[in-house]
Design an enzyme around this catalytic site. Structure first.
Site, short mmCIF file in Angstrom:
data_model
loop_
_atom_site.label_atom_id
_atom_site.label_comp_id
_atom_site.label_asym_id
_atom_site.label_seq_id
_atom_site.Cartn_x
_atom_site.Cartn_y
_atom_site.Cartn_z
N HIS A 34 0.83 -1.22 0.04
CA HIS A 34 -0.09 -0.08 0.06
C HIS A 34 0.94 1.16 -0.10
O HIS A 34 2.00 1.16 0.20
CB HIS A 34 -0.98 0.13 1.18
N LYS A 42 -0.51 4.79 4.42
CA LYS A 42 -1.42 4.11 5.06
C LYS A 42 -0.89 3.90 6.82
O LYS A 42 0.03 3.76 7.05
CB LYS A 42 -1.45 2.34 4.76
#
Ligand code: NDP
Ligand SMILES: O=C(O)C1=N[C@H](C(=O)O)C[C@H](O)C1
Length: 238
Positions: A135, A139
């Site tokens: 990700h 995040k």
């Protein structure tokens, strides 16, 4: 529908665009700068609230939505240690709570594929199992909520794994999850079964946040007039 957006970051903005394309009206937008506007009175202007914030904010947002009687659709991850408290409050307030760690059709198909592969492999002890998720660098939580869903679904089927770890496994029953943070990656999930002879790997890769946002808006449309805990399995009949 009249929609209240709680959280106006990457997902809030993507959801706003798709909601407007589908003819919905955004009647309330809440972010960190106007949290004082998140009141029962203001929430009651909406038919549904869509909540994508941060792990530490989710519970308080859900409780306010339950108090307002407005269904809440949430994709915020990293709060599952408070799941029992959320479900108890939902039941006490006769609320509507649609939660998904991942709202995209593609990932929910991937969830089904994960379960089928776990069934096929559950007696193949020669294969070890690992997971990887990638990700963007903004995040906050690790592993991803999607990875946790994949892992828990696999543990329910495959006797060889019973828990996950971000570290090097200390026991055979632990499944290693590699959580990689890189650039602006929307979300990649891989599950690998590896033996001395070969490996089998399945992967889902999101090209943008469109799939997540569309799924969340469809979930909001689906939630109208319903009560209790709702999931993507209710929406997609997978
Ligand atoms: N289920 C799914 O399909 C998906 C889930 N997600 C999850 O959704 C969440 C949000 O993701 P994303 O939009 O990318 O993250 P962002 O950080 O881009 O957006 C979150 C926004 O919420 C704001 N915020 C924080 N606390 C509150 C609060 N109490 N009330 C209102 N707003 C608040 C943040 O402000 P500030 O930055 O100042 O803290 C930020 O603007 C994450 O948990 C992520 O894992 C993401 C994509 C898909
Ligand atoms: O933070 C994100 O971006 C995402 N979070 C969700 C998760 O934690 O699984 C869903 C998706 O992978 C994007």
């Amino acid at each position: 529908m009249k929609i209240a957006l709680i959280g106006y970051g990457k997902m809030g903005k993507a959801i706003e665009a798709i909601a407007k394309e589908r003819g919905h009206e955004i009647v309330l937008t809440i972010d960190v700068n106007n949290q004082q506007d998140l009141t029962v009175e203001n929430l009651e202007k909406a038919d549904v609230a869509i909540e994508f914030t941060i792990p530490s904010s989710a519970l308080q947002n859900y409780l306010l939505c339950f108090d307002s009687g407005v269904p809440v659709v949430s994709g915020t991850t990293g709060w599952l240690e408070k799941k029992d408290e959320v479900l108890k409050a939902m039941q006490q307030k006769d609320g509507t709570f649609f939660y998904a760690s991942n709202f995209s059709l593609g990932v929910n198909l991937f969830f089904a594929l994960n379960k089928k592969l776990a069934e096929l492999m559950k007696n193949r002890s020669e294969y070890d199992i690992t997971m990887e998720e990638v990700h963007h660098t903004q995040k906050l939580d690790a592993p991803s909520g999607t990875a946790i869903t994949l892992a828990e679904d696999l543990f329910d089927i495959h006797p060889g794994k019973t828990s996950w770890t971000l570290e090097s496994p200390s026991q055979a029953e632990q499944m290693h999850i590699e959580a990689i943070r890189e650039g602006q990656v929307p979300g990649i999930h891989r599950i690998k079964y590896e033996s001395e002879i070969d490996y089998i790997e399945i992967e889902h890769s999101a090209k943008s946040r469109q799939g997540f946002a569309l799924g969340a808006v469809l979930a909001a449309e689906f939630s109208a007039g319903k009560k209790g805990l709702l999931s993507m399995n209710d929406l997609l009949n997978l």
